[in-house]
Write a protein that holds these residues in place. Structure first.
Motif, PDB file in Angstrom:
ATOM      1  N   MET A   1       0.933  -0.851  -0.007  1.00 10.06           N
ATOM      2  CA  MET A   1      -0.368   0.351   0.063  1.00 10.06           C
ATOM      3  C   MET A   1       1.287   1.527   0.027  1.00 10.06           C
ATOM      4  SD  MET A   1      -3.054  -1.240  -0.383  1.00 10.06           S
ATOM      5  CE  MET A   1      -3.375  -2.996  -0.172  1.00 10.06           C
ATOM      6  N   ILE A   2       0.612   2.299  -0.249  1.00  6.40           N
ATOM      7  CA  ILE A   2       0.971   3.667  -0.735  1.00  6.40           C
ATOM      8  C   ILE A   2       0.916   4.333   0.528  1.00  6.40           C
ATOM      9  CG2 ILE A   2       1.735   5.271  -2.314  1.00  6.40           C
ATOM     10  CD1 ILE A   2       2.579   2.508  -2.956  1.00  6.40           C
ATOM     11  N   LEU A   3       1.840   5.043   0.864  1.00  4.00           N
ATOM     12  CA  LEU A   3       1.333   6.172   1.975  1.00  4.00           C
ATOM     13  C   LEU A   3       1.442   7.502   1.252  1.00  4.00           C
ATOM     14  CD1 LEU A   3       2.726   4.498   5.201  1.00  4.00           C
ATOM     15  CD2 LEU A   3       0.290   4.269   4.224  1.00  4.00           C
ATOM     16  N   ILE A   4       1.065   8.281   1.860  1.00  5.13           N
ATOM     17  CA  ILE A   4       1.044   9.209   1.271  1.00  5.13           C
ATOM     18  C   ILE A   4       2.267  10.559   1.755  1.00  5.13           C
ATOM     19  CG2 ILE A   4      -0.549  11.777  -0.059  1.00  5.13           C
ATOM     20  CD1 ILE A   4      -1.167   9.130  -1.842  1.00  5.13           C
ATOM     21  N   THR A  12      -7.314  20.633  -0.985  1.00  5.95           N
ATOM     22  CA  THR A  12      -8.615  20.399  -0.587  1.00  5.95           C
ATOM     23  C   THR A  12      -8.054  19.688   0.203  1.00  5.95           C
ATOM     24  OG1 THR A  12      -9.262  20.291  -2.866  1.00  5.95           O
ATOM     25  CG2 THR A  12     -11.270  19.522  -1.517  1.00  5.95           C
ATOM     26  N   GLU A  13      -6.973  18.716  -0.301  1.00  6.40           N
ATOM     27  CA  GLU A  13      -6.662  16.972   0.851  1.00  6.40           C
ATOM     28  C   GLU A  13      -6.368  17.797   1.973  1.00  6.40           C
ATOM     29  OE1 GLU A  13      -5.995  13.695  -2.552  1.00  6.40           O
ATOM     30  OE2 GLU A  13      -4.550  15.158  -1.535  1.00  6.40           O
ATOM     31  N   LEU A  66      -1.840   9.964   8.325  1.00  3.93           N
ATOM     32  CA  LEU A  66      -2.744  10.656   6.614  1.00  3.93           C
ATOM     33  C   LEU A  66      -3.333   9.537   6.517  1.00  3.93           C
ATOM     34  CD1 LEU A  66      -0.244  12.992   5.584  1.00  3.93           C
ATOM     35  CD2 LEU A  66      -2.038  14.220   6.658  1.00  3.93           C
ATOM     36  N   THR A  67      -3.123   8.113   6.715  1.00  2.00           N
ATOM     37  CA  THR A  67      -3.173   7.400   6.209  1.00  2.00           C
ATOM     38  C   THR A  67      -5.283   7.107   6.678  1.00  2.00           C
ATOM     39  OG1 THR A  67      -1.004   6.371   5.252  1.00  2.00           O
ATOM     40  CG2 THR A  67      -3.216   4.565   5.330  1.00  2.00           C
ATOM     41  N   TYR A  69      -6.614   8.806   8.587  1.00  2.00           N
ATOM     42  CA  TYR A  69      -7.402   9.749   8.837  1.00  2.00           C
ATOM     43  C   TYR A  69      -9.290   9.934   8.425  1.00  2.00           C
ATOM     44  CZ  TYR A  69      -8.240  12.020   3.784  1.00  2.00           C
ATOM     45  OH  TYR A  69      -8.512  12.412   2.905  1.00  2.00           O
ATOM     46  N   ARG A  70      -9.334   8.947   7.616  1.00  2.00           N
ATOM     47  CA  ARG A  70     -10.687   8.765   7.462  1.00  2.00           C
ATOM     48  C   ARG A  70     -11.927   7.912   8.654  1.00  2.00           C
ATOM     49  NH1 ARG A  70     -11.115   9.408   0.817  1.00  2.00           N
ATOM     50  NH2 ARG A  70     -10.488  11.805   1.151  1.00  2.00           N
ATOM     51  N   GLY A  71     -10.358   7.366   9.484  1.00  2.00           N
ATOM     52  CA  GLY A  71     -11.367   6.431  10.699  1.00  2.00           C
ATOM     53  C   GLY A  71     -11.338   5.059  10.314  1.00  2.00           C
ATOM     54  N   ASP A  72     -10.878   4.882   9.230  1.00  2.00           N
ATOM     55  CA  ASP A  72     -10.982   2.882   9.187  1.00  2.00           C
ATOM     56  C   ASP A  72      -9.749   2.892   8.736  1.00  2.00           C
ATOM     57  OD1 ASP A  72     -13.778   3.078   8.039  1.00  2.00           O
ATOM     58  OD2 ASP A  72     -13.743   3.881   6.043  1.00  2.00           O
ATOM     59  N   GLN A  74      -8.543  -0.012   9.783  1.00  2.00           N
ATOM     60  CA  GLN A  74      -8.508  -1.500   9.471  1.00  2.00           C
ATOM     61  C   GLN A  74      -8.409  -1.800   7.854  1.00  2.00           C
ATOM     62  OE1 GLN A  74     -10.567  -2.533  13.042  1.00  2.00           O
ATOM     63  NE2 GLN A  74      -8.225  -3.757  13.459  1.00  2.00           N
ATOM     64  N   ASN A  75      -7.917  -2.411   7.296  1.00  2.00           N
ATOM     65  CA  ASN A  75      -8.357  -2.710   6.325  1.00  2.00           C
ATOM     66  C   ASN A  75      -9.368  -3.702   6.386  1.00  2.00           C
ATOM     67  OD1 ASN A  75      -6.761  -1.770   3.929  1.00  2.00           O
ATOM     68  ND2 ASN A  75      -4.890  -2.554   4.246  1.00  2.00           N
ATOM     69  N   LEU A  76     -10.111  -3.291   5.473  1.00  2.00           N
ATOM     70  CA  LEU A  76     -11.510  -4.666   5.657  1.00  2.00           C
ATOM     71  C   LEU A  76     -11.194  -5.906   5.739  1.00  2.00           C
ATOM     72  CD1 LEU A  76     -14.876  -4.512   5.380  1.00  2.00           C
ATOM     73  CD2 LEU A  76     -14.164  -5.051   2.714  1.00  2.00           C
TER      74      LEU A  76
END
Lengths: 243, 531
Positions: A1-4, A12-13, A66-67, A69-72, A74-76
């Motif tokens: 997975m790619i971190l930013i 905007t982000e 950052l990765t 930040y949307r509260g998810d 854990q990966n599904l």
């Protein structure tokens, strides 16, 4: 997975993250100010880190935040209840997939009960496993077969199919120490059809119109032929016999 | 003099890649690059032709996964951010090239203008939904739109699972109906993968035609009269349009196809890889992962590292030459076939839509030139869509059984079934069997269990996408492809395991539904073999 990298995020982000982090006046900050404010906000969490190491760790924490930040966070597939895939399944079955008219791929599984039946409770019985490939010629109905020995650890095999114009199925079999043979499972059939022009290559060679519309269309003017073993064979037949 | 027809079919497809759990996700760029470099420029080209009253006809298959992503608010928002970054990079590039590399300035400006045009078209013209552009061109009679399998599964490897084949086709048709408001007549077979009997499921769902690989005719068990030069009808009446290898190869051939011309733009030289890290870092991925930015300034030149700067004027001249050459070849072939065929030939060309613009930068200009030059020629080729052709000439088709075939290496299933990806079928097939079992045991559930089972059906379908085994075979983004197959199957097993205990994992379900927004009206009973 790619971190930013924070620098690579759009304004905007950045605004969205600032909002999530409840930074004051985030709407009024320009891009540079947003980056500074976010770095400061995350930097405060690293106060106890030695300054020499701070940059590196700070960046790691920042990226992770950052990765997520949307509260998810854990990966599904990392949620409780999601199990790794098993290597094999607890049933006895064999499947045959047609790769091309010359090769098929078989995979199988053997249930613990079947395994016990074949190799005994202690797993030491001198039984052996093999694949019995059954070929049925489509035109004549003639049935032929051949065997392939496999090890007890094997679960897959590439099977050469000797003839086009036949259907094939495969049995997963075992042989006990007395030489008795039994089938554990049988696959569905795969079918290979002979091409009309394979059997009538002479007609193709003799009739220019047929040659032009059927064969010549599969060769470019540079001599590149469509990528197919059967057509290459046909080309060789035509070269030998006629051209 | 015979009047050749040309059926141009493009397959616009990308796998379902959507990761709202990450602020940016590398593989989502596949969609953004395709919209920017292929889909929007294609629409602009079509609209120029319409504006200039140039007659043309093309067929485009839009896959359900692509349509879903193109209408997803999350991805649309991210596409805007992607465009913003590209415009920002373009502005910096114009400044940099003016000072440092004036030989690249023209192209820097070109890319910047294209990014701005894309932003305008996307926001203002299509209001965020570019499918409207394709729909409008269909309504005006210039395009025929077709569908494909729900998740673009390579169907021959699921032949033993009729419910899965049916689900792929039925959802492909349903999704098209939902998106475009009518049923599709055409069905793009993913990877041109055909096995005898597949046409039965297609007919059941009202499909009139599909395309096949070139060798599907020569390898037929029947004596084919016209080779790949005419469509045929299967014994059940569904028409098959075989790709014409020679005409297709004018573009497709790696060795001699038009895209290999030395004056054309080199795809693999990109400032994402060429410029210093401190400059390019904001436009690539973390951790300092260099990626394509779309800003490419070099010409193919030849098989050398010493590339020459790209010159658009030279490339455009070659575009015109290649369009002329294409039309010349079409007419020359038709002339050659005059004595051999008693009917006018139909040359079916099938390509991935993303070849044009994205991979072959000048490809869209070439299509435009083909249509424009054809319109100017005294002797014109007829560009047809399969449905229009069938409306006129269905009764003239020979009945033939096409052969098992694909457009992949070797012409069969070797690409999607080799040492790199064969492991997956054991698990995918098992998931299909278990999905069938669930659909029988728990038929017609409502509420939470229904949602749980619907999500299981989505996971099975997503694991079947042809893209993942192709990527594994091709050794490109293997880690991602492997993870996707693995994750979908593991997720399916969550439902299977829970349903066997008569339970529902609600935390998982809510997150899964949030991630996989496709096939919102799926009914898991589609997997019930007794249905």
């Amino acid at each position: 997975m790619i971190l930013i990298n924070i620098d690579s995020l759009s304004t905007t982000e950045l605004q969205y993250i600032a909002q999530q982090e409840r930074l004051e006046d985030w709407q009024t900050l320009d891009r540079e100010e947003l980056i500074d404010a976010l770095e400061e906000a995350f930097g405060e969490q690293d106060d106890e880190v030695y300054s020499a190491q701070k940059g590196k760790i700070h960046r790691n924490r920042f990226c992770n935040s950052l990765t997520d930040y949307r509260g998810d966070k854990q990966n599904l597939s990392d949620l409780p209840g999601v199990e790794p895939l098993p290597e094999t399944y607890l049933d006895t079955s064999i499947h045959l997939l047609l790769r091309d008219p010359q090769w098929a791929y078989a995979y199988w599984s053997i249930s613990p009960a079947s395994r016990q039946m074949v190799f005994g409770e202690d797993g030491q019985a001198p039984s052996s496993l093999f694949l019995r490939v059954q070929e049925t010629r489509i035109e004549s109905g003639e049935v032929l077969s051949f065997d392939i020995s496999v090890d007890r650890e094997d679960t897959q095999w590439n099977i050469n199919l000797p003839n086009m114009g036949s259907s094939y199925l495969v049995d997963l079999c075992w042989r006990d120490r007395k030489g008795n043979e039994m089938s554990l499972a049988q696959s569905k059939r795969v079918e290979t059809y002979p091409a009309y022009w394979q059997k009538h290559s002479g007609e193709l060679a003799d009739n220019y119109a047929s040659f032009l519309s059927n064969f010549a269309s599969l060769v470019t003017k540079e001599g590149e032929i469509v990528d197919n073993p059967v057509i290459r064979d046909l080309a060789q037949q035509l070269c030998k016999g006629v051209l | 003099m015979s009047n050749p027809s040309v059926a141009f079919i493009l397959n616009a497809h990308l796998p379902f890649v959507r990761h709202p759990e990450y602020p940016r996700f590398l593989e989502e760029d596949w969609l953004f690059e395709s919209i920017s470099e292929s889909y929007l420029p294609l629409l602009r080209m079509f609209n120029r032709l319409v504006h200039d009253k140039i007659q043309f006809k093309m067929t485009i298959s839009l896959s359900p996964t692509l349509c879903c992503m193109l209408t997803d608010p999350v991805l649309k928002e991210r596409f805007l951010e992607y465009l913003e970054r590209h415009i920002e990079l373009g502005e910096k590039e114009v400044v940099r090239c003016t000072k440092e590399q004036p030989e690249f300035l023209e192209m820097a400006r070109f890319y910047l203008d294209q990014a701005r045009e894309n932003l305008n078209d996307f926001q203002d013209r299509y209001r965020g939904n570019i499918l409207e552009g394709f729909k409008a061109l269909e309504n005006s009679g210039h395009l025929e739109l077709a569908t494909t399998a729900a998740t673009h599964a390579y169907l021959p490897l699921y032949k033993d699972y009729p419910t899965a084949i049916n689900a792929q086709i039925e959802l492909g048709v349903q999704s098209f109906l939902t998106t475009f408001g009518h049923l599709p007549k055409g069905f793009w077979l993913p990877e041109c993968g055909y096995y005898p009997g597949l046409e039965e499921s297609l007919k059941y769902h009202g499909i009139s035609w599909f395309q096949t690989a070139s060798q599907s005719m020569l390898l037929s068990p029947d004596k084919v009269e016209y080779g790949t030069y005419r469509p045929v009808q299967c014994p059940n009446g569904v028409a098959a349009f075989p790709r014409d290898f020679q005409t297709t190869s004018l573009v497709w051939s790696n060795a001699s196809g038009y895209p290999t011309d030395r004056n054309y733009r080199e795809f693999y030289r990109d400032i994402g890889y060429d410029l210093p890290m401190e400059y390019i870092k904001p436009y690539i991925h973390e951790p300092s992962l260099r990626v394509f930015t779309g800003y490419k300034y070099w010409a193919i030149t030849g098989q050398t590292d010493q590339k020459v700067p790209y010159r658009r004027d030279l490339a455009q001249k070659r575009v015109a030459d290649h369009a002329k050459n294409f039309l010349y070849n079409v007419h020359k072939k038709a002339k050659t076939l005059e004595g051999a065929l008693d009917k006018n030939p139909v040359f079916t060309l099938g390509y991935d839509a993303e070849l044009f613009g994205h991979w072959w930068f000048e490809g869209i200009d070439w299509i435009e030139q083909v249509f424009r030059q054809n319109a100017e020629n005294e002797q014109q080729a007829s560009f047809v869509s399969p449905s229009i052709f069938l409306a006129k000439e269905k009764d003239t088709l020979q009945t033939v059984r096409p052969a098992f075939s694909s457009w992949g290496q070797g012409g069969y299933s070797a690409v999607w079934l080799d040492g790199s990806n064969a492991w997956a079928y054991r698990h995918i097939h098992k998931a299909i069997e278990r999905m069938e079992e669930l659909a029988v045991r728990f038929n017609d559930q409502i509420s939470l269990k229904q949602r749980f089972l619907n999500q299981a059906a989505r996971e099975v379908l997503l694991s079947m996408a042809s893209d993942w085994p192709f990527i594994l075979f091709n050794k490109s983004s293997t880690e991602y492809a492997q993870k996707r197959i693995d994750d979908h199957l593991k997720n399916f097993n969550v439902v299977y395991g829970n349903m066997c205990k008569n339970a529902v994992n609600t935390e998982w379900l809510v997150k899964a539904e949030k991630r996989d927004i496709l096939f919102s009206d799926i009914d898991y009973n589609i997997f019930n073999p007794e249905r």
